[in-house]
Write a protein that holds these residues in place. Structure first.
Motif, PDB file in Angstrom:
ATOM      1  N   GLN A  95      34.050  35.280  28.416  1.00 30.98           N
ATOM      2  CA  GLN A  95      34.850  34.686  29.121  1.00 30.98           C
ATOM      3  C   GLN A  95      34.467  34.778  31.304  1.00 30.98           C
ATOM      4  OE1 GLN A  95      38.394  37.538  28.885  1.00 30.98           O
ATOM      5  NE2 GLN A  95      38.714  36.086  28.998  1.00 30.98           N
ATOM      6  N   PHE A  96      33.907  35.983  31.219  1.00 30.78           N
ATOM      7  CA  PHE A  96      33.793  36.580  32.403  1.00 30.78           C
ATOM      8  C   PHE A  96      32.269  35.718  32.735  1.00 30.78           C
ATOM      9  CE2 PHE A  96      31.995  39.902  35.316  1.00 30.78           C
ATOM     10  CZ  PHE A  96      31.691  39.974  36.772  1.00 30.78           C
ATOM     11  N   PHE A  97      31.884  35.604  34.028  1.00 26.83           N
ATOM     12  CA  PHE A  97      30.282  35.471  34.357  1.00 26.83           C
ATOM     13  C   PHE A  97      30.145  35.835  35.683  1.00 26.83           C
ATOM     14  CE2 PHE A  97      32.534  31.954  30.820  1.00 26.83           C
ATOM     15  CZ  PHE A  97      31.865  32.005  30.371  1.00 26.83           C
ATOM     16  N   ASP A  98      29.255  36.391  36.082  1.00 20.20           N
ATOM     17  CA  ASP A  98      28.985  36.586  37.532  1.00 20.20           C
ATOM     18  C   ASP A  98      27.714  35.784  37.742  1.00 20.20           C
ATOM     19  OD1 ASP A  98      26.825  38.077  35.626  1.00 20.20           O
ATOM     20  OD2 ASP A  98      27.927  39.927  36.525  1.00 20.20           O
ATOM     21  N   GLN A  99      26.553  36.502  38.771  1.00 20.82           N
ATOM     22  CA  GLN A  99      25.581  36.008  39.676  1.00 20.82           C
ATOM     23  C   GLN A  99      25.950  34.475  39.761  1.00 20.82           C
ATOM     24  OE1 GLN A  99      23.218  37.631  40.461  1.00 20.82           O
ATOM     25  NE2 GLN A  99      24.539  39.296  39.283  1.00 20.82           N
ATOM     26  N   CYS A 100      27.375  34.152  40.367  1.00 14.94           N
ATOM     27  CA  CYS A 100      27.591  32.645  40.400  1.00 14.94           C
ATOM     28  C   CYS A 100      27.529  32.921  41.968  1.00 14.94           C
ATOM     29  CB  CYS A 100      28.713  32.552  40.043  1.00 14.94           C
ATOM     30  SG  CYS A 100      28.959  32.485  38.571  1.00 14.94           S
ATOM     31  N   PHE A 101      27.143  32.021  42.874  1.00 14.37           N
ATOM     32  CA  PHE A 101      26.992  31.685  43.908  1.00 14.37           C
ATOM     33  C   PHE A 101      27.525  30.510  44.746  1.00 14.37           C
ATOM     34  CE2 PHE A 101      24.479  35.674  43.031  1.00 14.37           C
ATOM     35  CZ  PHE A 101      25.553  36.528  43.596  1.00 14.37           C
ATOM     36  N   VAL A 116      37.181  24.782  24.714  1.00 17.86           N
ATOM     37  CA  VAL A 116      37.137  24.216  26.018  1.00 17.86           C
ATOM     38  C   VAL A 116      38.319  25.193  26.594  1.00 17.86           C
ATOM     39  CG1 VAL A 116      38.134  23.147  27.832  1.00 17.86           C
ATOM     40  CG2 VAL A 116      36.019  22.426  25.566  1.00 17.86           C
ATOM     41  N   PRO A 117      38.210  25.683  27.482  1.00 17.32           N
ATOM     42  CA  PRO A 117      39.171  27.214  28.696  1.00 17.32           C
ATOM     43  C   PRO A 117      39.923  26.372  28.604  1.00 17.32           C
ATOM     44  CG  PRO A 117      37.523  26.801  29.811  1.00 17.32           C
ATOM     45  CD  PRO A 117      37.014  26.217  28.389  1.00 17.32           C
ATOM     46  N   ASP A 118      40.934  27.078  28.522  1.00 17.69           N
ATOM     47  CA  ASP A 118      41.962  25.611  29.217  1.00 17.69           C
ATOM     48  C   ASP A 118      42.169  26.463  30.760  1.00 17.69           C
ATOM     49  OD1 ASP A 118      43.910  26.295  26.831  1.00 17.69           O
ATOM     50  OD2 ASP A 118      44.122  27.926  27.011  1.00 17.69           O
ATOM     51  N   ALA A 119      42.223  27.439  31.421  1.00 18.55           N
ATOM     52  CA  ALA A 119      41.953  27.129  32.893  1.00 18.55           C
ATOM     53  C   ALA A 119      40.637  28.095  33.635  1.00 18.55           C
ATOM     54  CB  ALA A 119      43.352  27.970  33.613  1.00 18.55           C
ATOM     55  N   ILE A 120      40.192  27.918  34.462  1.00 22.11           N
ATOM     56  CA  ILE A 120      39.459  28.849  35.257  1.00 22.11           C
ATOM     57  C   ILE A 120      39.325  28.852  36.655  1.00 22.11           C
ATOM     58  CG2 ILE A 120      36.466  28.433  35.493  1.00 22.11           C
ATOM     59  CD1 ILE A 120      36.237  26.656  33.739  1.00 22.11           C
ATOM     60  N   PHE A 121      38.971  30.430  37.002  1.00 18.73           N
ATOM     61  CA  PHE A 121      39.552  30.834  38.063  1.00 18.73           C
ATOM     62  C   PHE A 121      37.678  31.159  38.947  1.00 18.73           C
ATOM     63  CE2 PHE A 121      40.931  34.673  41.268  1.00 18.73           C
ATOM     64  CZ  PHE A 121      41.040  34.014  41.813  1.00 18.73           C
ATOM     65  N   TYR A 173      48.196  29.725  29.455  1.00 18.24           N
ATOM     66  CA  TYR A 173      47.396  29.918  28.983  1.00 18.24           C
ATOM     67  C   TYR A 173      47.172  30.762  28.024  1.00 18.24           C
ATOM     68  CZ  TYR A 173      47.649  25.452  32.457  1.00 18.24           C
ATOM     69  OH  TYR A 173      47.754  24.164  32.678  1.00 18.24           O
ATOM     70  N   ASN A 174      46.106  30.410  27.136  1.00 16.62           N
ATOM     71  CA  ASN A 174      45.458  31.542  26.386  1.00 16.62           C
ATOM     72  C   ASN A 174      44.072  32.003  26.748  1.00 16.62           C
ATOM     73  OD1 ASN A 174      47.975  32.221  25.194  1.00 16.62           O
ATOM     74  ND2 ASN A 174      47.403  29.847  23.956  1.00 16.62           N
ATOM     75  N   ARG A 175      42.905  30.874  26.885  1.00 16.13           N
ATOM     76  CA  ARG A 175      41.658  30.352  27.268  1.00 16.13           C
ATOM     77  C   ARG A 175      41.874  30.799  29.029  1.00 16.13           C
ATOM     78  NH1 ARG A 175      38.509  31.169  23.829  1.00 16.13           N
ATOM     79  NH2 ARG A 175      35.804  30.506  24.018  1.00 16.13           N
ATOM     80  N   ILE A 176      41.102  32.251  29.175  1.00 22.71           N
ATOM     81  CA  ILE A 176      41.242  31.609  30.742  1.00 22.71           C
ATOM     82  C   ILE A 176      40.465  32.861  31.491  1.00 22.71           C
ATOM     83  CG2 ILE A 176      42.476  32.188  32.776  1.00 22.71           C
ATOM     84  CD1 ILE A 176      45.307  32.626  31.521  1.00 22.71           C
ATOM     85  N   HIS A 177      39.665  31.921  31.796  1.00 18.58           N
ATOM     86  CA  HIS A 177      38.113  31.806  31.804  1.00 18.58           C
ATOM     87  C   HIS A 177      38.098  32.839  33.942  1.00 18.58           C
ATOM     88  CE1 HIS A 177      36.826  31.169  28.167  1.00 18.58           C
ATOM     89  NE2 HIS A 177      35.297  29.971  28.618  1.00 18.58           N
ATOM     90  N   PHE A 178      36.713  33.445  33.981  1.00 23.72           N
ATOM     91  CA  PHE A 178      36.499  33.985  35.585  1.00 23.72           C
ATOM     92  C   PHE A 178      34.821  33.820  36.192  1.00 23.72           C
ATOM     93  CE2 PHE A 178      37.124  37.897  35.877  1.00 23.72           C
ATOM     94  CZ  PHE A 178      37.160  38.515  34.090  1.00 23.72           C
TER      95      PHE A 178
END
Lengths: 323, 323
Positions: free
Chosen positions: B209-215, B233-238, B174-179
DNA sequence: GCTTGACTTGAAATGCATTTCATTCTTTAC
DNA sequence: GTAAAGAATGAAATGCATTTCAAGTCAAGC
């Protein structure tokens, strides 16, 4: 460790004066006040909370009896309890009962032992007499409808909710309506209410439409497998708890049926699960119940307060999102 | 209310003897024993727990500091804590901090006040110095990795988990990995670890690719809308937490994308949600952490125990159940 | 100059059970 | 028959802070 006597000696005053400074009484000379405070800081002094509790006969602590803590249905309730208790400067002792009567009644004796000022009961196995016998030692408030008078309580109108759900399903013309429950009808009042509500609204009864011993997702899958194993599929299912509903939905899929196309399902507690999977859920407003239960517990009033539920339908956009 | 003195007087013995009966010491004559017990029953006597705590200097109570109680990620942890504490005859004071440092440190002073024997920290805002300053008054055990020595702790190997997840995703090409993450990197060590793990494994970095304040679920939907609004679209999200993952999946669907076909997602905490929706989730074994944390707290040993995580892949049958 | 009320302070009682120490009475052992 | 060990019990000290009661000082008011 320094005590009030040490502080008094070092500050050259009596312990009464130290106590006055500690509790911010008026009528202490400024210079002595400062001296005492300085000594307290120097000795790194703190009051002994147990001595205070002993002499004041008050602990500013309440006990909350819950069966377990890994069932999300108590999350909102406990959250409301914690919030209101914190607001009123009380602390919360979390007392797991594992639905064992012996354990529960041992917790009630904490009142006699003066270790807590009051008790909040969530789901319990205690008999009303057991509660009333101990309530002379401290207030006990029940977060479920209590069958007898004299037990103050703040509770959801479960029966009304059950009636509403069954009526809703009946009016849709469904014939095969399953429903689930947790503890069996002998131990659980809410199970009895559920059955009673069913009997009062639905006329078409048949075998294997009621399943108890459902508590979590796995139980939902288990009873789902029973429900969908033959070709007669229910029109609708009313579960106790969203997790059970989710388990049934998952099981249905493995049997080739799908929620919304083939059957309707209604859950309870209005957790994120029902929102995510898009099925309706009964919200009993447990946060409000928790808050008001604490308020009632710490007031000197007697009341039996019923909190109105809300049958929460999901927006179709959400509902369709995952189907 | 009757006290030990009353019992002694009525039984015709000294309070020492009553105390001996109460605590089941040997060397009390049978007849006096029975007489004392009879009087205790007659007077409906109970020991005053606060007097016992005062003289023994021990409360058999531990405090557990949690940010809130309505986030299911603490359910397992608290359940483990309650279970082990009950086993060891300790009681649990649940202390909500709302992530406020002032509140948290006020809880630490409960140790000085002798109102609890020890403290268990879950997610917190306290600085190590604050912890160490108070730990001379009672043991403090941390349920997260603590950056400094001397703070005993039982914690998940989050960093290893992050590395494992990122490596797994990278190896899939995967290339586009969000978390995503909860609190921002300044306040949250685990957020920092997440970013660090990302940097150590993934080379392809890009904006947004990074998003905080997620609860919770809503936060998941919110950031999902950001992720899927344009055609890349991201390939994967952690994600941190299964609820956030569920929110993202829901959001993706409304944007016309679907989990498994169009992207992969990995959650955390291994709640029923991940099982239901069929995405993998990191299980940190929070129940075990809770249990061992209590054991450590009540032992007189110093240790920093790391609990091994498990990346939990779902059986395809389940995974496909809802897709 | 004396009364009155406002301050200021400390001694002592109180809340309640645990534990040490000393004492007395029995047994057992040799 | 006596020393040693065991059994049974109570007085008193201990843990610590709160609160009442009595008594004192000082300034204002008449």
């Amino acid at each position: 460790m320094a005590n009030i006597k040490d502080v008094a000696r070092m500050a050259g005053v009596s312990i009464a004066t130290v106590s006055r400074v500690l509790n911010e009484y008026p009528y202490v000379a400024k210079d002595k006040q400062e001296k005492v405070r300085a000594v307290m800081k120097e000795l790194n002094y703190s009051v002994n909370g147990n001595a205070v509790k002993l002499i004041k006969g008050k602990t500013n602590t309440i006990g909350v009896i819950v069966p377990y803590n890994n069932n999300s249905c108590y999350d909102e309730l406990i959250n409301g309890i914690l919030k209101k208790a914190h607001e009123l400067h009380y602390q919360v002792l979390l007392l797991p009962s594992y639905y064992e009567n012996v354990i529960e009644s041992s917790y009630l004796t904490l009142l006699k032992k003066k270790m807590i000022d009051g008790i909040l009961l969530t789901s319990h196995t205690l008999h009303p007499e057991q509660i009333l016998a101990l309530s002379e030692w401290g207030k006990i408030v029940c977060c479920e409808a209590c069958p007898v008078e004299h037990v103050p309580s703040v509770f959801p109108d479960r029966f009304a909710a059950y009636i509403e759900v069954f009526t809703y399903l009946k009016n849709k013309g469904y014939n095969r309506i399953h429903f689930t429950s947790g503890r069996d009808f002998q131990s659980s009042p809410s199970t009895r209410l559920r059955i009673q509500a069913f009997q009062e609204t639905i006329t078409v009864a048949y075998e294997n439409q009621f399943f108890d011993q459902c508590f979590d997702y796995q139980d939902g899958k288990r009873v789902g497998d029973l429900m969908f194993r033959n070709s007669i599929v229910p029109d609708a299912i009313f579960t106790n708890g969203d997790e059970v509903a989710a388990g049934i939905i998952a099981s249905a899929q493995t049997h080739g049926y799908s929620y919304m196309q083939d059957f309707e399902i209604i859950g309870e507690e209005n957790t994120p699960l029902s929102e995510i999977l898009g099925f309706p859920s009964v919200d009993y407003h447990q946060t409000a119940i928790g808050e008001q239960a604490v308020s009632l517990l710490l007031s000197d009033e007697y009341a039996r307060i019923q909190i109105r539920h809300q049958l929460n339908f999901r927006a179709r956009t959400e509902a369709s999102a995952l189907s």
